[in-house]
Design an enzyme around this catalytic site. Sequence first.
Site, mmCIF file in Angstrom:
data_model
loop_
_atom_site.group_PDB
_atom_site.id
_atom_site.type_symbol
_atom_site.label_atom_id
_atom_site.label_comp_id
_atom_site.label_asym_id
_atom_site.label_seq_id
_atom_site.Cartn_x
_atom_site.Cartn_y
_atom_site.Cartn_z
ATOM 1 N N ALA A 122 0.802 -1.224 0.000
ATOM 2 C CA ALA A 122 0.000 0.000 0.000
ATOM 3 C C ALA A 122 0.838 1.279 0.000
ATOM 4 C CB ALA A 122 -0.927 -0.014 1.212
ATOM 5 N N ASN A 181 1.908 -3.833 7.917
ATOM 6 C CA ASN A 181 2.848 -4.541 7.037
ATOM 7 C C ASN A 181 3.755 -3.551 6.302
ATOM 8 O OD1 ASN A 181 2.074 -7.463 7.154
ATOM 9 N ND2 ASN A 181 0.079 -6.568 6.690
ATOM 10 N N HIS A 211 -0.496 7.246 3.941
ATOM 11 C CA HIS A 211 0.843 6.942 4.450
ATOM 12 C C HIS A 211 1.808 8.017 3.947
ATOM 13 C CE1 HIS A 211 -0.420 2.889 5.589
ATOM 14 N NE2 HIS A 211 -0.925 2.738 4.383
#
Length: 259
Positions: A122, A181, A211
């Site tokens: 991601a 992760n 993020h």
Amino acid sequence: MRIGILGCGNIGTFLLEQLNRTNDKAEIVAVYSRNYDKAKKVAASYRTRAYRTIDSFLEANLDLVVEVATIEAVQQTALTILNDKIPLILSSIGALSDQSFLESLKDACYKSQVHLYIPSGAIGGLDILQSANVLKGLKEVQLTTRKPADSLIDGVEMAEEKLVFYGKAKDAIAKFPRNMNVAIALSLAGIGVERTIVKIVADPKIDKNNHTIEASGDFGNFSLMVSNEAMPNNPKTSYLAALSILSSIKEQSNRLKII
Ligand SMILES: NC(=O)c1ccc[n+]([C@@H]2O[C@H](COP(=O)([O-])OP(=O)(O)OC[C@H]3O[C@@H](n4cnc5c(N)ncnc54)[C@H](O)[C@@H]3O)[C@@H](O)[C@H]2O)c1
């Protein structure tokens, strides 16, 4: 290419849809998941086969295994897969925060002459971190993850954003095994789980997983912000994570490598 998938939840079903419902050269021929009955049902609708045990799954003459299950599934099966000389793509990268487990997987790869693949999932920017640290010149890496509050903390109403974690990547994955992760992927590409700093914010005012990666070192500095749409049928999984696994599969047959 004959592919086996471990796990058939959101990402697993997405891969079945994208590979087995098209004329792709890569085909998922085997599925192994915790719930055999569910896996059997899913497999039937994508003209593939579910296996009851990991051993029978691994006898399906596979060219590649793609793990889209859980950290525990990686701990239970990854060594066996690599020792069986089958390349492996991981999505539950958090399992690699355990240094001795990581070393045992690397040993198995060398002995079996196969690769273990860590997709960017991601996030992105792993290429920059790898290049920046090739001469050990990467100094600092920080990941700030900002997620919708209800995806981090179940059943708690909050009006304002809240810092729910600040510390090492190693501790972030221990606290949020399904969500972080990305922190371990960053650590592996850069300065490791002890030195990569993670900040996690639960934000009731957003509906995307965001993020932000910031890094500095001899190369200079960089920052990258990824604002992730959720998968259409599951608000907890970022669409980019599923696309990244699919891209890693397609890359297997590509002779031109962007690294
Ligand atoms: N790297 C990234 O950026 C990133 C992003 C999103 C998700 N993920 C990870 O990818 C994985 C899959 O995500 P998802 O959204 O498809 O999850 P999901 O919960 O929808 O599906 C998980 C599947 O794994 C199966 N499973 C659970 N334990 C198992 C075991 N021990 N052995 C075999 N099968 C088992 C479940 O039955 C289910 O079918 C999760 O670990 C998730 O944390 C990684």
